[in-house]
Design an enzyme around this catalytic site. Sequence first.
Site: not given
Ligand code: EPU
Length: 425
Positions: A23, A121, A123
């Site tokens: 990540n 999830r 964006i």
């Molecule tokens: N969210 C929104 N809107 C957005 C973006 C996120 O509502 O535009 C919500 C998501 O649905 C979730 C929360 O915010 O409920 C947190 O999501 P975040 O955006 O922080 O997660 P991510 O960037 O998609 C990364 C890791 C994940 C990890 C999460 C939380 C990477 C590539 N992925 O995901 O890793 O669980 O942060 O720490 O960095 C894994 O490695 O198995 C994995 C899923």
Amino acid sequence: MDYLEITGGKKLSGSISIGGAKNAALPVIAAAILSDQPTEIENLPNVVDIRTLLRLLDILGAKVEHEGNSVRIDAGSIRSTRAVYEIVSQMRASILVLGPLLTRFGECEVSLPGGCAIGQRPIDLHLKALEAMGAKIEIKGGYVHAVAPEGGLQGAKVIFDKISVGATENTLMAAAMAHGVTEIINAAREPEIVQLCEMLQAGGVTIEGIGTGRLSVHGSGGAPLHYNKPISIIPDRIEEGTYLCAGAITYSTVTLERINPEHLQSTIDKLETMGCHCDVQGDRVTLFPPNGRLKEVHIVTAEYPGFPTDMQAQFMAVATIASNESLIEERLFENRFMHVSELNRLGADIWLKGNVAAVRPVDQLYGADVMATDLRASSALVLAALAAEGTTRVRRIYHLDRGYEDLQGKLAALGADIQRKKSQA
Ligand code: EPU
């Protein structure tokens, strides 16, 4: 399709080396797009998600020379700014090319990632931040079409109403080549974000507030960044946590090398609550199991420095054989409990109500056929299998291959009875 066959009950011992964080590596690869000169990255984990993103950069026209744990990316030759569905649908993190493509080339199209096993999830936060910087965004035909204003993105005040790792990363990268200062308020503070900030700084961008929830990025005003030194990916704190849990669930002493103990604090705290002892010496940690039975644990997942959602499933596996009932609350993703019914197939006694799991203790887990549903759920099943009596077959391990480099080899090196096999079906 490959599956893992694990015969449980073996004590583990010895030491293994931890690799680079998937990540952290993904945004670092995306940030190579901000340069028109080669970017060298070292300590890259050799996992499917990394290869998928490198493939996307290759399709965009970048020159990618990937060997083992290093890659040289020359984004000077990028000719296309369309991130195609075929790749983005395989890996949500492909959305990380949105900010860098838009800020460097002034427009781009990135496929919408779609649904995911652990939650919706969306964006929306990524898009709102880019709009605040002047981008016009339209969703058409399953793609995000983004166009920067004449002259490029403009620094802005971006206030996130929810903390998001990916949205913070996309905004940071977009801001790095924007005009003026972008303030990011309620930014994520994960070590992976810190690594990205340090990379952008090495590329010539000034960033204030690194490691805090309030970042100020002084954009380069349209000039591409130049990374003069190789970027070395930080150790994978989730890989570290997973192997510590392997030690705990098998009541074994295991040592991990090349770790960053600072990033591991909340995981170590919970393992110590369960009766384990973690001895940290420099970049090594040794886990000693409790003398008696593992104790229960109460977990609420949170953003860093809180307890990581990416360790929730693994701790649930360990908690199944603790002495009392554990409570595990998932606050980040709405559907990250797919491992519960599979752990129950192994004899666990877990009850779900909303986003809280009550893990009632059992004396013994028993081997069975189980199915992996997402990356971390898969590793939880492997952990449970290590402790179970008899043989477990973990199917659909392509989920594991996305994020763990040679999990089977590392566990075998510690003495686990684990084999990768091909199913006939
Ligand atoms: N969210 C929104 N809107 C957005 C973006 C996120 O509502 O535009 C919500 C998501 O649905 C979730 C929360 O915010 O409920 C947190 O999501 P975040 O955006 O922080 O997660 P991510 O960037 O998609 C990364 C890791 C994940 C990890 C999460 C939380 C990477 C590539 N992925 O995901 O890793 O669980 O942060 O720490 O960095 C894994 O490695 O198995 C994995 C899923």
